[in-house]
Motif scaffolding. Structure first.
Motif, PDB file in Angstrom:
ATOM      1  N   VAL A  35       8.160  -3.290  10.351  1.00 17.57           N
ATOM      2  CA  VAL A  35       7.011  -2.374  10.344  1.00 17.57           C
ATOM      3  C   VAL A  35       6.233  -2.517   9.043  1.00 17.57           C
ATOM      4  O   VAL A  35       4.994  -2.523   9.037  1.00 17.57           O
ATOM      5  N   THR A  36       6.940  -2.650   7.943  1.00 17.19           N
ATOM      6  CA  THR A  36       6.276  -2.814   6.649  1.00 17.19           C
ATOM      7  C   THR A  36       5.448  -4.092   6.618  1.00 17.19           C
ATOM      8  O   THR A  36       4.313  -4.091   6.139  1.00 17.19           O
ATOM      9  N   LEU A  37       6.005  -5.178   7.120  1.00 15.65           N
ATOM     10  CA  LEU A  37       5.268  -6.439   7.119  1.00 15.65           C
ATOM     11  C   LEU A  37       4.069  -6.412   8.060  1.00 15.65           C
ATOM     12  O   LEU A  37       3.020  -6.975   7.755  1.00 15.65           O
ATOM     13  N   VAL A  38       4.206  -5.758   9.207  1.00 17.17           N
ATOM     14  CA  VAL A  38       3.114  -5.738  10.181  1.00 17.17           C
ATOM     15  C   VAL A  38       1.986  -4.814   9.728  1.00 17.17           C
ATOM     16  O   VAL A  38       0.811  -5.200   9.724  1.00 17.17           O
ATOM     17  N   PHE A  39       2.306  -3.596   9.340  1.00 16.76           N
ATOM     18  CA  PHE A  39       1.270  -2.616   9.049  1.00 16.76           C
ATOM     19  C   PHE A  39       0.791  -2.634   7.601  1.00 16.76           C
ATOM     20  O   PHE A  39      -0.313  -2.195   7.309  1.00 16.76           O
ATOM     21  N   PHE A  40       1.634  -3.097   6.691  1.00 13.96           N
ATOM     22  CA  PHE A  40       1.247  -3.113   5.287  1.00 13.96           C
ATOM     23  C   PHE A  40       1.273  -4.533   4.734  1.00 13.96           C
ATOM     24  O   PHE A  40       1.582  -4.747   3.572  1.00 13.96           O
ATOM     25  N   GLY A  41       0.972  -5.503   5.564  1.00 12.53           N
ATOM     26  CA  GLY A  41       1.023  -6.902   5.171  1.00 12.53           C
ATOM     27  C   GLY A  41      -0.015  -7.289   4.148  1.00 12.53           C
ATOM     28  O   GLY A  41       0.181  -8.233   3.385  1.00 12.53           O
ATOM     29  N   GLU A  42      -1.146  -6.559   4.098  1.00 16.23           N
ATOM     30  CA  GLU A  42      -2.194  -6.911   3.150  1.00 16.23           C
ATOM     31  C   GLU A  42      -1.830  -6.489   1.725  1.00 16.23           C
ATOM     32  O   GLU A  42      -2.355  -7.032   0.771  1.00 16.23           O
ATOM     33  N   LYS A  43      -0.944  -5.530   1.587  1.00 15.60           N
ATOM     34  CA  LYS A  43      -0.505  -5.117   0.263  1.00 15.60           C
ATOM     35  C   LYS A  43       0.569  -6.072  -0.241  1.00 15.60           C
ATOM     36  O   LYS A  43       1.316  -6.664   0.532  1.00 15.60           O
ATOM     37  N   LYS A  44       0.667  -6.186  -1.550  1.00 15.57           N
ATOM     38  CA  LYS A  44       1.679  -7.045  -2.143  1.00 15.57           C
ATOM     39  C   LYS A  44       3.055  -6.395  -1.991  1.00 15.57           C
ATOM     40  O   LYS A  44       3.239  -5.222  -2.328  1.00 15.57           O
ATOM     41  N   LEU A  45       3.996  -7.144  -1.480  1.00 15.57           N
ATOM     42  CA  LEU A  45       5.352  -6.637  -1.288  1.00 15.57           C
ATOM     43  C   LEU A  45       6.067  -6.596  -2.633  1.00 15.57           C
ATOM     44  O   LEU A  45       6.072  -7.579  -3.376  1.00 15.57           O
ATOM     45  N   ASN A  46       6.641  -5.478  -2.966  1.00 16.39           N
ATOM     46  CA  ASN A  46       7.340  -5.314  -4.229  1.00 16.39           C
ATOM     47  C   ASN A  46       8.745  -5.895  -4.098  1.00 16.39           C
ATOM     48  O   ASN A  46       9.646  -5.267  -3.533  1.00 16.39           O
TER      49      ASN A  46
END
Length: 168
Positions: A35-46
Protein backbone atom coordinates in the motif's frame (compact mmCIF):
# COMPACT_ATOMS: atom_id res chain seq x y z
CA UNK A 1 -11.63 -21.88 6.81
CA UNK A 2 -10.08 -25.20 7.78
CA UNK A 3 -8.14 -26.93 5.07
CA UNK A 4 -6.26 -30.19 4.98
CA UNK A 5 -4.00 -29.24 2.10
CA UNK A 6 -3.65 -27.13 -0.94
CA UNK A 7 -1.93 -23.90 -1.75
CA UNK A 8 -3.38 -21.80 1.07
CA UNK A 9 -2.42 -24.37 3.67
CA UNK A 10 1.16 -24.42 2.34
CA UNK A 11 1.24 -20.60 2.49
CA UNK A 12 -0.03 -20.65 6.07
CA UNK A 13 2.56 -23.22 7.15
CA UNK A 14 5.35 -21.26 5.46
CA UNK A 15 4.38 -17.97 7.12
CA UNK A 16 4.07 -19.70 10.50
CA UNK A 17 7.43 -21.38 10.03
CA UNK A 18 9.12 -18.12 9.14
CA UNK A 19 7.53 -15.89 11.78
CA UNK A 20 6.73 -18.19 14.66
CA UNK A 21 4.63 -16.50 17.29
CA UNK A 22 4.56 -13.23 15.31
CA UNK A 23 3.45 -14.97 12.11
CA UNK A 24 0.39 -12.77 11.73
CA UNK A 25 2.58 -9.69 11.39
CA UNK A 26 4.35 -10.92 8.24
CA UNK A 27 1.34 -10.63 5.88
CA UNK A 28 0.32 -7.33 7.50
CA UNK A 29 3.80 -5.91 6.94
CA UNK A 30 3.83 -7.08 3.32
CA UNK A 31 0.39 -5.55 2.69
CA UNK A 32 1.47 -2.30 4.38
CA UNK A 33 4.60 -2.16 2.22
CA UNK A 34 2.49 -2.71 -0.92
CA UNK A 35 0.00 0.00 0.00
CA UNK A 36 2.85 2.37 0.81
CA UNK A 37 4.53 1.75 -2.53
CA UNK A 38 1.30 2.07 -4.53
CA UNK A 39 -0.25 5.13 -2.89
CA UNK A 40 2.85 6.95 -1.69
CA UNK A 41 5.26 5.97 -4.45
CA UNK A 42 6.00 9.56 -5.44
CA UNK A 43 7.42 10.32 -2.01
CA UNK A 44 10.93 9.24 -1.13
CA UNK A 45 10.92 6.03 0.89
CA UNK A 46 12.74 6.43 4.18
CA UNK A 47 15.14 3.50 4.17
CA UNK A 48 16.42 4.31 7.66
CA UNK A 49 12.99 3.70 9.21
CA UNK A 50 12.58 0.53 7.17
CA UNK A 51 15.95 -0.83 8.34
CA UNK A 52 15.31 0.08 11.98
CA UNK A 53 11.85 -1.53 11.91
CA UNK A 54 13.28 -4.68 10.35
CA UNK A 55 15.99 -4.87 13.00
CA UNK A 56 13.45 -4.48 15.81
CA UNK A 57 11.33 -7.25 14.30
CA UNK A 58 14.41 -9.50 13.99
CA UNK A 59 15.47 -8.82 17.57
CA UNK A 60 12.00 -9.54 18.99
CA UNK A 61 11.76 -12.77 16.96
CA UNK A 62 15.20 -13.76 18.25
CA UNK A 63 14.09 -13.25 21.86
CA UNK A 64 11.05 -15.46 21.30
CA UNK A 65 13.24 -18.13 19.71
CA UNK A 66 15.71 -17.98 22.59
CA UNK A 67 12.88 -18.82 24.98
CA UNK A 68 11.85 -21.75 22.75
CA UNK A 69 15.40 -23.00 22.28
CA UNK A 70 15.17 -25.88 24.75
CA UNK A 71 12.19 -27.36 22.87
CA UNK A 72 14.03 -27.22 19.55
CA UNK A 73 17.17 -28.76 21.04
CA UNK A 74 15.12 -31.52 22.68
CA UNK A 75 13.46 -32.29 19.34
CA UNK A 76 16.85 -32.40 17.63
CA UNK A 77 18.16 -34.79 20.28
CA UNK A 78 15.08 -37.00 19.97
CA UNK A 79 15.53 -37.18 16.18
CA UNK A 80 19.22 -38.04 16.57
CA UNK A 81 19.89 -35.18 14.19
CA UNK A 82 23.06 -33.18 14.18
CA UNK A 83 23.23 -30.23 16.54
CA UNK A 84 24.56 -27.86 13.89
CA UNK A 85 23.31 -24.51 12.70
CA UNK A 86 21.54 -25.87 9.61
CA UNK A 87 19.69 -28.56 11.55
CA UNK A 88 18.67 -25.98 14.15
CA UNK A 89 17.27 -23.66 11.46
CA UNK A 90 15.38 -26.47 9.74
CA UNK A 91 13.93 -27.79 13.00
CA UNK A 92 12.95 -24.29 14.15
CA UNK A 93 11.08 -23.76 10.88
CA UNK A 94 9.27 -27.10 11.06
CA UNK A 95 8.33 -26.75 14.74
CA UNK A 96 7.08 -23.18 14.32
CA UNK A 97 5.02 -24.12 11.27
CA UNK A 98 3.20 -26.75 13.34
CA UNK A 99 2.65 -25.04 16.69
CA UNK A 100 3.35 -21.35 15.96
CA UNK A 101 5.68 -21.00 18.96
CA UNK A 102 9.07 -19.38 19.24
CA UNK A 103 10.56 -17.03 16.70
CA UNK A 104 10.47 -19.30 13.69
CA UNK A 105 13.21 -19.34 11.11
CA UNK A 106 13.68 -15.57 11.31
CA UNK A 107 14.33 -15.68 15.04
CA UNK A 108 16.52 -18.76 14.74
CA UNK A 109 18.98 -16.90 12.53
CA UNK A 110 20.39 -15.03 15.52
CA UNK A 111 19.22 -17.29 18.36
CA UNK A 112 21.70 -20.09 17.64
CA UNK A 113 24.87 -17.94 17.67
CA UNK A 114 23.69 -16.02 20.72
CA UNK A 115 22.88 -19.24 22.56
CA UNK A 116 26.28 -20.71 21.75
CA UNK A 117 28.12 -17.57 22.82
CA UNK A 118 26.05 -16.27 25.75
CA UNK A 119 23.39 -18.87 26.62
CA UNK A 120 19.70 -17.97 26.75
CA UNK A 121 19.62 -15.15 29.30
CA UNK A 122 22.81 -13.55 28.01
CA UNK A 123 21.32 -13.54 24.52
CA UNK A 124 18.06 -12.04 25.79
CA UNK A 125 19.96 -9.26 27.58
CA UNK A 126 21.93 -8.52 24.40
CA UNK A 127 18.72 -8.44 22.35
CA UNK A 128 16.99 -6.10 24.83
CA UNK A 129 19.97 -3.73 24.73
CA UNK A 130 20.16 -3.92 20.93
CA UNK A 131 16.42 -3.19 20.66
CA UNK A 132 16.79 -0.20 23.00
CA UNK A 133 19.70 1.14 20.93
CA UNK A 134 17.75 0.78 17.69
CA UNK A 135 14.69 2.45 19.24
CA UNK A 136 16.86 5.33 20.44
CA UNK A 137 18.39 5.72 16.97
CA UNK A 138 14.96 5.49 15.36
CA UNK A 139 13.32 8.09 17.57
CA UNK A 140 16.35 10.32 18.17
CA UNK A 141 15.96 10.10 21.94
CA UNK A 142 18.94 9.14 24.09
CA UNK A 143 19.19 8.09 27.71
CA UNK A 144 20.82 11.41 28.62
CA UNK A 145 18.03 13.28 26.85
CA UNK A 146 15.45 11.35 28.85
CA UNK A 147 17.30 12.19 32.08
CA UNK A 148 17.44 15.88 31.25
CA UNK A 149 13.72 15.97 30.40
CA UNK A 150 12.84 14.19 33.64
CA UNK A 151 14.98 16.55 35.72
CA UNK A 152 13.53 19.60 33.98
CA UNK A 153 9.98 18.45 34.68
CA UNK A 154 10.81 17.72 38.31
CA UNK A 155 12.42 21.12 38.77
CA UNK A 156 9.50 22.94 37.15
CA UNK A 157 7.07 21.28 39.51
CA UNK A 158 9.17 22.12 42.58
CA UNK A 159 9.74 25.69 41.44
CA UNK A 160 6.00 26.32 41.40
CA UNK A 161 5.71 25.24 44.99
CA UNK A 162 8.57 27.49 46.08
CA UNK A 163 11.12 24.81 46.90
CA UNK A 164 14.65 24.67 45.57
CA UNK A 165 15.45 22.18 42.82
CA UNK A 166 17.93 19.51 44.00
CA UNK A 167 19.21 18.99 40.45
CA UNK A 168 20.74 22.48 40.05
Amino acid sequence: VPSNGGFLNRCMLTVRGLGGILCLLLPVVLCWAGVTLVFFGEKKLNTRTLIYSTLIFLFVETMFQLFNLSNVNAALAADNAGMGYGAFLARSFSMSSLDCKGGGLIGALLAWPLHKALDVWGGVIVMICATAIVLMAMTGISFSGLGIRTRTRQCRGQWRFGTACPYR
